[in-house]
Design a protein around this motif. Structure first.
Motif, PDB file in Angstrom:
ATOM      1  N   VAL A  41       0.905  -9.335  -2.761  1.00  0.00           N
ATOM      2  CA  VAL A  41       0.416  -9.134  -3.090  1.00  0.00           C
ATOM      3  C   VAL A  41       0.012  -7.634  -2.417  1.00  0.00           C
ATOM      4  O   VAL A  41      -1.596  -7.516  -2.463  1.00  0.00           O
ATOM      5  CB  VAL A  41       0.093  -8.986  -4.572  1.00  0.00           C
ATOM      6  CG1 VAL A  41       0.076  -7.829  -4.928  1.00  0.00           C
ATOM      7  CG2 VAL A  41       0.415 -10.037  -5.506  1.00  0.00           C
ATOM      8  N   LEU A  42       0.951  -6.276  -1.982  1.00  0.00           N
ATOM      9  CA  LEU A  42      -0.032  -5.624  -1.021  1.00  0.00           C
ATOM     10  C   LEU A  42      -0.124  -4.434  -1.469  1.00  0.00           C
ATOM     11  O   LEU A  42       0.671  -3.536  -1.684  1.00  0.00           O
ATOM     12  CB  LEU A  42       1.213  -5.356   0.851  1.00  0.00           C
ATOM     13  CG  LEU A  42       0.657  -4.566   1.653  1.00  0.00           C
ATOM     14  CD1 LEU A  42      -0.888  -4.954   1.819  1.00  0.00           C
ATOM     15  CD2 LEU A  42       1.541  -4.210   2.588  1.00  0.00           C
ATOM     16  N   GLN A  43      -0.965  -4.009  -1.626  1.00  0.00           N
ATOM     17  CA  GLN A  43      -1.457  -2.737  -2.250  1.00  0.00           C
ATOM     18  C   GLN A  43      -1.147  -1.225  -1.393  1.00  0.00           C
ATOM     19  O   GLN A  43      -2.095  -1.285  -0.789  1.00  0.00           O
ATOM     20  CB  GLN A  43      -2.539  -2.272  -3.258  1.00  0.00           C
ATOM     21  CG  GLN A  43      -3.102  -0.997  -3.828  1.00  0.00           C
ATOM     22  CD  GLN A  43      -4.435  -0.828  -4.774  1.00  0.00           C
ATOM     23  OE1 GLN A  43      -4.623  -1.624  -4.471  1.00  0.00           O
ATOM     24  NE2 GLN A  43      -3.464  -0.342  -5.920  1.00  0.00           N
ATOM     25  N   CYS A  44       0.164  -0.072  -1.739  1.00  0.00           N
ATOM     26  CA  CYS A  44       0.273   0.394  -0.366  1.00  0.00           C
ATOM     27  C   CYS A  44      -1.015   2.422  -1.504  1.00  0.00           C
ATOM     28  O   CYS A  44      -0.039   2.662  -1.245  1.00  0.00           O
ATOM     29  CB  CYS A  44       1.265   0.679  -0.109  1.00  0.00           C
ATOM     30  SG  CYS A  44       1.953  -1.176  -0.302  1.00  0.00           S
ATOM     31  N   LEU A  63       3.228  -7.336   7.457  1.00  0.00           N
ATOM     32  CA  LEU A  63       3.070  -8.591   6.607  1.00  0.00           C
ATOM     33  C   LEU A  63       4.859  -8.936   6.023  1.00  0.00           C
ATOM     34  O   LEU A  63       4.592 -10.355   6.241  1.00  0.00           O
ATOM     35  CB  LEU A  63       2.004  -7.228   5.493  1.00  0.00           C
ATOM     36  CG  LEU A  63       1.224  -8.024   5.649  1.00  0.00           C
ATOM     37  CD1 LEU A  63       0.371  -7.563   4.531  1.00  0.00           C
ATOM     38  CD2 LEU A  63       0.503  -9.477   5.090  1.00  0.00           C
ATOM     39  N   ARG A  64       5.673  -7.836   6.526  1.00  0.00           N
ATOM     40  CA  ARG A  64       7.267  -8.734   6.330  1.00  0.00           C
ATOM     41  C   ARG A  64       7.407  -9.636   7.678  1.00  0.00           C
ATOM     42  O   ARG A  64       8.103 -10.762   6.837  1.00  0.00           O
ATOM     43  CB  ARG A  64       7.987  -7.071   6.320  1.00  0.00           C
ATOM     44  CG  ARG A  64       8.008  -6.618   5.747  1.00  0.00           C
ATOM     45  CD  ARG A  64       9.048  -7.240   4.272  1.00  0.00           C
ATOM     46  NE  ARG A  64      10.503  -7.111   4.218  1.00  0.00           N
ATOM     47  CZ  ARG A  64      11.272  -8.381   4.115  1.00  0.00           C
ATOM     48  NH1 ARG A  64      10.504  -9.579   4.616  1.00  0.00           N
ATOM     49  NH2 ARG A  64      12.283  -7.889   4.614  1.00  0.00           N
ATOM     50  N   SER A  65       6.538  -9.364   8.505  1.00  0.00           N
ATOM     51  CA  SER A  65       6.853 -10.337  10.043  1.00  0.00           C
ATOM     52  C   SER A  65       6.784 -11.620   9.604  1.00  0.00           C
ATOM     53  O   SER A  65       7.310 -13.032  10.280  1.00  0.00           O
ATOM     54  CB  SER A  65       6.599  -9.982  10.845  1.00  0.00           C
ATOM     55  OG  SER A  65       5.043  -9.595  11.307  1.00  0.00           O
ATOM     56  N   PHE A  66       5.818 -11.703   8.458  1.00  0.00           N
ATOM     57  CA  PHE A  66       5.288 -12.932   8.460  1.00  0.00           C
ATOM     58  C   PHE A  66       6.798 -14.603   7.489  1.00  0.00           C
ATOM     59  O   PHE A  66       5.670 -15.538   7.193  1.00  0.00           O
ATOM     60  CB  PHE A  66       3.876 -13.567   7.597  1.00  0.00           C
ATOM     61  CG  PHE A  66       2.596 -12.908   8.954  1.00  0.00           C
ATOM     62  CD1 PHE A  66       2.521 -13.773   9.095  1.00  0.00           C
ATOM     63  CD2 PHE A  66       2.808 -11.825   8.686  1.00  0.00           C
ATOM     64  CE1 PHE A  66       1.560 -13.107  10.462  1.00  0.00           C
ATOM     65  CE2 PHE A  66       1.662 -11.401   9.629  1.00  0.00           C
ATOM     66  CZ  PHE A  66       1.166 -11.972  10.314  1.00  0.00           C
ATOM     67  N   ASN A  67       7.336 -13.960   6.726  1.00  0.00           N
ATOM     68  CA  ASN A  67       8.422 -14.163   5.820  1.00  0.00           C
ATOM     69  C   ASN A  67       8.039 -15.028   4.529  1.00  0.00           C
ATOM     70  O   ASN A  67       8.517 -16.216   4.664  1.00  0.00           O
ATOM     71  CB  ASN A  67       9.324 -15.555   7.040  1.00  0.00           C
ATOM     72  CG  ASN A  67       9.736 -13.990   8.021  1.00  0.00           C
ATOM     73  OD1 ASN A  67      10.625 -12.834   7.208  1.00  0.00           O
ATOM     74  ND2 ASN A  67       9.923 -14.104   9.182  1.00  0.00           N
ATOM     75  N   VAL A  68       7.374 -14.670   4.202  1.00  0.00           N
ATOM     76  CA  VAL A  68       6.135 -14.945   2.957  1.00  0.00           C
ATOM     77  C   VAL A  68       6.836 -13.389   1.444  1.00  0.00           C
ATOM     78  O   VAL A  68       6.806 -12.790   2.029  1.00  0.00           O
ATOM     79  CB  VAL A  68       5.260 -15.208   2.877  1.00  0.00           C
ATOM     80  CG1 VAL A  68       4.567 -16.569   4.095  1.00  0.00           C
ATOM     81  CG2 VAL A  68       4.107 -13.889   3.020  1.00  0.00           C
ATOM     82  N   LEU A 118       6.231 -11.005  -0.654  1.00  0.00           N
ATOM     83  CA  LEU A 118       6.561  -9.957  -0.257  1.00  0.00           C
ATOM     84  C   LEU A 118       6.409  -8.835  -1.317  1.00  0.00           C
ATOM     85  O   LEU A 118       7.291  -8.802  -1.801  1.00  0.00           O
ATOM     86  CB  LEU A 118       5.958  -9.187   0.929  1.00  0.00           C
ATOM     87  CG  LEU A 118       5.264  -8.727   1.065  1.00  0.00           C
ATOM     88  CD1 LEU A 118       3.856  -8.407   0.986  1.00  0.00           C
ATOM     89  CD2 LEU A 118       5.712  -6.897   1.966  1.00  0.00           C
ATOM     90  N   MET A 119       4.851  -9.049  -2.866  1.00  0.00           N
ATOM     91  CA  MET A 119       5.372  -8.128  -3.329  1.00  0.00           C
ATOM     92  C   MET A 119       4.433  -6.710  -3.006  1.00  0.00           C
ATOM     93  O   MET A 119       3.414  -6.291  -2.606  1.00  0.00           O
ATOM     94  CB  MET A 119       4.408  -8.399  -4.952  1.00  0.00           C
ATOM     95  CG  MET A 119       4.371  -6.837  -5.547  1.00  0.00           C
ATOM     96  SD  MET A 119       3.966  -7.327  -7.406  1.00  0.00           S
ATOM     97  CE  MET A 119       5.117  -9.124  -8.042  1.00  0.00           C
ATOM     98  N   VAL A 163      11.232  -0.205   4.959  1.00  0.00           N
ATOM     99  CA  VAL A 163      11.059  -0.757   5.723  1.00  0.00           C
ATOM    100  C   VAL A 163      10.941  -2.012   4.949  1.00  0.00           C
ATOM    101  O   VAL A 163      11.240  -3.034   5.395  1.00  0.00           O
ATOM    102  CB  VAL A 163       9.203   0.072   6.131  1.00  0.00           C
ATOM    103  CG1 VAL A 163       8.660  -1.553   6.826  1.00  0.00           C
ATOM    104  CG2 VAL A 163       8.811   1.189   6.725  1.00  0.00           C
ATOM    105  N   ALA A 164      10.684  -1.904   3.487  1.00  0.00           N
ATOM    106  CA  ALA A 164      10.376  -3.239   2.836  1.00  0.00           C
ATOM    107  C   ALA A 164      12.151  -3.968   2.672  1.00  0.00           C
ATOM    108  O   ALA A 164      12.470  -5.356   2.970  1.00  0.00           O
ATOM    109  CB  ALA A 164      10.498  -2.876   1.687  1.00  0.00           C
ATOM    110  N   LEU A 165      13.614  -2.915   3.385  1.00  0.00           N
ATOM    111  CA  LEU A 165      14.294  -3.281   2.941  1.00  0.00           C
ATOM    112  C   LEU A 165      15.541  -3.548   4.449  1.00  0.00           C
ATOM    113  O   LEU A 165      16.594  -3.514   4.268  1.00  0.00           O
ATOM    114  CB  LEU A 165      15.340  -2.038   1.396  1.00  0.00           C
ATOM    115  CG  LEU A 165      15.065  -2.332   0.608  1.00  0.00           C
ATOM    116  CD1 LEU A 165      15.265  -1.773   0.071  1.00  0.00           C
ATOM    117  CD2 LEU A 165      15.069  -3.504   0.183  1.00  0.00           C
TER     118      LEU A 165
END
Length: 219
Positions: free
Chosen positions: A65-68, A95-100, A102-103, A125-127
């Motif tokens: 869970v990433l608070q931006c 964090l997307r690069s770790f492929n887990v 992600l919220m 970026v998320a999409l």
């Protein structure tokens, strides 16, 4: 495990010190990264990437869970950092690069038009979509003048985070994380389909029948 990169000092006195690292069974599962005014993209990533990489290695989370919070952007009314929208979004990309799973959540941010810019870009970026810097026409376009762009220039404010202070912080936190027992890794594999499972059951039944038949022939 919680990991926090934040302004340290008078904003939230008594909290967020690097030595606040958990208690008892939770020792080292609270990671506080205290920062000074004016930190820029390069300095922020210098800490963020190796610390997050180590967290992902030793803790091996099922989800993140990433608070931006956007109060770290340059020009924020209350924040004292100097990050660009792209620099802020690079943390999401990393964090997307770790492929887990992600919220992404919102958070702070007090120059509202820049918060909107940031979260719009980070949604892209998320999409895996690169958002066009030039804004399309819409009913709130007037708030984003005179350039009407997603990305805004950072300021020339002093970065009060020396390379030595960054190195000291990084060394301390990486040392703490190295004291944790590594989470066991599980090799990913494709599960068989229902049809394949049915075929396996049938084959096993035929094998059992053959074995029973052979047993009957024994003296």
């Amino acid at each position: 495990m919680t990991v926090s990169f934040h302004k340290f000092g008078e904003y939230f006195p008594g909290t967020g010190h690097i030595l606040d690292d958990g208690y008892g069974k939770g020792k080292y599962y609270a990671v506080n990264v205290p920062l000074n005014d004016g930190i820029d993209d390069e300095s922020y990533h210098y800490l963020f990437k190796p610390i997050i990489a180590k967290v992902m290695e030793v803790f091996n989370p099922d989800a993140v869970v990433l608070q931006c919070g956007a109060d770290s952007l340059s020009g924020d009314r209350l924040g004292c950092f100097n990050l660009s929208v792209k620099g802020h979004a690079e943390c999401v990309r990393y964090l997307r690069s770790f492929n887990v799973p992600l919220m992404l959540l919102g958070g702070g941010g007090y120059t509202l038009r820049n918060v909107a810019r940031c979260w719009c870009y980070e949604t892209g970026v998320a999409l895996h979509v690169e958002v066009n810097d030039k804004m399309p026409d819409h009913e709130y376009l007037g708030y984003y003048g005179p350039d009407y762009n997603i990305h805004v220039a950072t300021s020339n404010m002093e970065n009060k985070n020396s390379r030595k202070s960054l190195d000291d912080i990084k060394a301390k936190i990486l040392d703490n994380l190295s004291k944790l027992q590594h989470a066991p890794s599980v090799q990913f594999q494709e599960w068989p389909t229902d049809m394949e499972l049915d075929e396996e059951d049938e084959n096993q039944e035929e094998t059992n029948e053959d074995l029973n038949s052979d047993t009957d022939k024994l003296p």
